[in-house]
Design an enzyme around this catalytic site. Structure first.
Site, short mmCIF file in Angstrom:
data_model
loop_
_atom_site.label_atom_id
_atom_site.label_comp_id
_atom_site.label_asym_id
_atom_site.label_seq_id
_atom_site.Cartn_x
_atom_site.Cartn_y
_atom_site.Cartn_z
N THR A 71 29.74 70.25 36.86
CA THR A 71 28.75 70.84 35.95
C THR A 71 27.71 69.82 35.50
OG1 THR A 71 28.53 71.79 33.72
CG2 THR A 71 30.38 70.33 34.07
N ASP A 72 26.55 70.32 35.10
CA ASP A 72 25.53 69.43 34.54
C ASP A 72 25.90 68.94 33.14
OD1 ASP A 72 25.16 71.83 33.18
OD2 ASP A 72 23.01 71.97 33.56
N GLU A 73 26.90 69.56 32.51
CA GLU A 73 27.27 69.17 31.15
C GLU A 73 27.84 67.76 31.08
OE1 GLU A 73 29.04 72.08 28.58
OE2 GLU A 73 28.52 73.70 29.94
N LYS B 111 35.58 67.32 32.76
CA LYS B 111 34.91 67.44 34.07
C LYS B 111 34.34 66.09 34.51
CE LYS B 111 34.33 70.44 36.39
NZ LYS B 111 35.14 70.93 37.55
N TYR C 150 35.45 69.90 27.13
CA TYR C 150 35.25 70.45 28.48
C TYR C 150 34.46 69.49 29.36
CZ TYR C 150 32.76 72.92 32.17
OH TYR C 150 32.20 73.26 33.38
#
Length: 349
Positions: free
Chosen positions: A130-132, A161, A157
């Protein structure tokens, strides 16, 4: 190609499964069938001779070894993950266990399998992220996440990741496992589990409930139609350079408030209320703890190296999505009874 897809009964994973089968690949769908999984997402391919399903948890190393030996895939595409930020605030342990420990077990199982097969050069381990993991961006539209952006996760989260991304790179460097990675922006589209913003807004609107928007609604996301993402993922898997990471974005930045207003306008047109607009149901609620201000991906690398670009604008994708939910109540109605759906989560911080 025979692809082992982890999390293939989830939102993005099922889109990959459906597209891979349509393109002539063989698929082994490995899914633990936790709360957000739904075999109805892949019902249209369940009887296909190129499709197989294995219910297993990526934290179960013995099951992973058995499944890899039984099916002998040419590639592993790893999408299985806990992915809801609000749930990670309430219960971070599940995210560390699945996203970090589970990825470790999958890497080790894949390494054992790949080594036992004689380390075939064509094998791939594709880790989907993810870009998060990159943190939060300033409002300047010229600033976007690239593959070289330093990691700066802000939630349990995204931290889990980020950790899994680092494990995958380490297994590539240390053991020579042939890995590729990708980091995507916010996905949306058909079969989206009804705890994320877009399906929540659509279903709350239809039910006459408030449309909750965190804070002022100024937080900006880059929206990627899930079928475009599935197309990009198969491209990265089959043509991406080993050890390389690819940022996959929709080039569709919208604030949460603008997005919800667009959804309301589409619903007003396709399924009008007896009186007024669905926008009348918008309700601002207390913000999420540590809510990142803006995400935006620069997809230049995947465009330049692999020739990919998103095919769907956010307006086109949102209309397709609204139409799908209007036409598929038999899919989403049973999911409303699952644990946590319809409740405000992520407020325990």
């Amino acid at each position: 190609m025979k692809i082992l897809v982890t999390g293939g009964a989830g939102f993005i994973g099922s889109a990959v499964v459906r597209l891979a089968i349509a393109r002539g690949h063989q698929v082994v769908n490995l899914d633990a069938l936790t709360y957000a999984a739904n075999l109805a997402n892949v019902a249209m391919v369940a009887g296909h001779p190129a499709y197989a399903f294995e219910q297993a948890d990526i934290r179960d190393r013995a099951a992973l070894d058995r499944i890899l030996a039984r099916h002998a895939p040419d590639a592993v595409m790893h999408l299985a993950a806990e992915s809801h930020v609000d749930r990670s605030i309430d219960g971070p342990g599940d995210f560390v266990s699945t996203n970090v420990t589970g990825t470790f077990h999958l890497l080790e199982a894949a390494r054992k399998y790949w080594t036992g097969q004689g380390k075939p050069a064509e094998f791939r381990f594709h880790h989907v992220s993810t870009d998060e993991v990159f943190g939060s961006l300033p409002p300047d539209p010229a600033v976007r996440f690239t593959e070289d952006t330093p990691y700066d996760p802000r939630s349990p989260y995204s931290a889990s990741k980020a950790a899994s991304d680092h494990l995958v790179r380490a297994w590539g460097e240390t053991y020579g496992l042939p890995v590729v990675l990708s980091n995507c922006s916010n996905n949306y589209g058909p079969y989206h589990f009804p705890e994320k913003l877009i399906p929540v807004v659509i279903l709350n609107a239809l039910a006459g409930k408030p449309l909750p928007i965190y804070g002022t609604g100024a937080n900006i996301r880059d929206w990627l139609y899930v079928e475009d993402h599935a197309d990009a993922l198969l491209l990265v898997l089959t043509q991406g350079a080993l050890g390389r990471s690819y940022n996959i974005g929709g080039e569709n930045e919208r604030s949460n408030l603008d997005l919800v207003r667009t959804l309301c306008a589409i619903l007003d047109r396709l399924h009008p209320k007896a009186a007024g607009s669905y926008a009348d149901q918008i309700a601002f609620v207390a913000d999420r703890p540590g809510h990142d201000a803006r995400y935006a991906i620069d997809p230049s690398r995947i465009g330049a190296e692999l020739g990919w670009r998103p095919s769907v604008t956010v307006e086109q994708g949102l209309e397709r999505t609204v139409r799908w939910y209007l036409d598929n109540e038999d899919w989403w109605r049973p999911l409303l009874d699952r644990q946590g759906v319809g409740q405000r989560l992520g407020i325990k911080a």
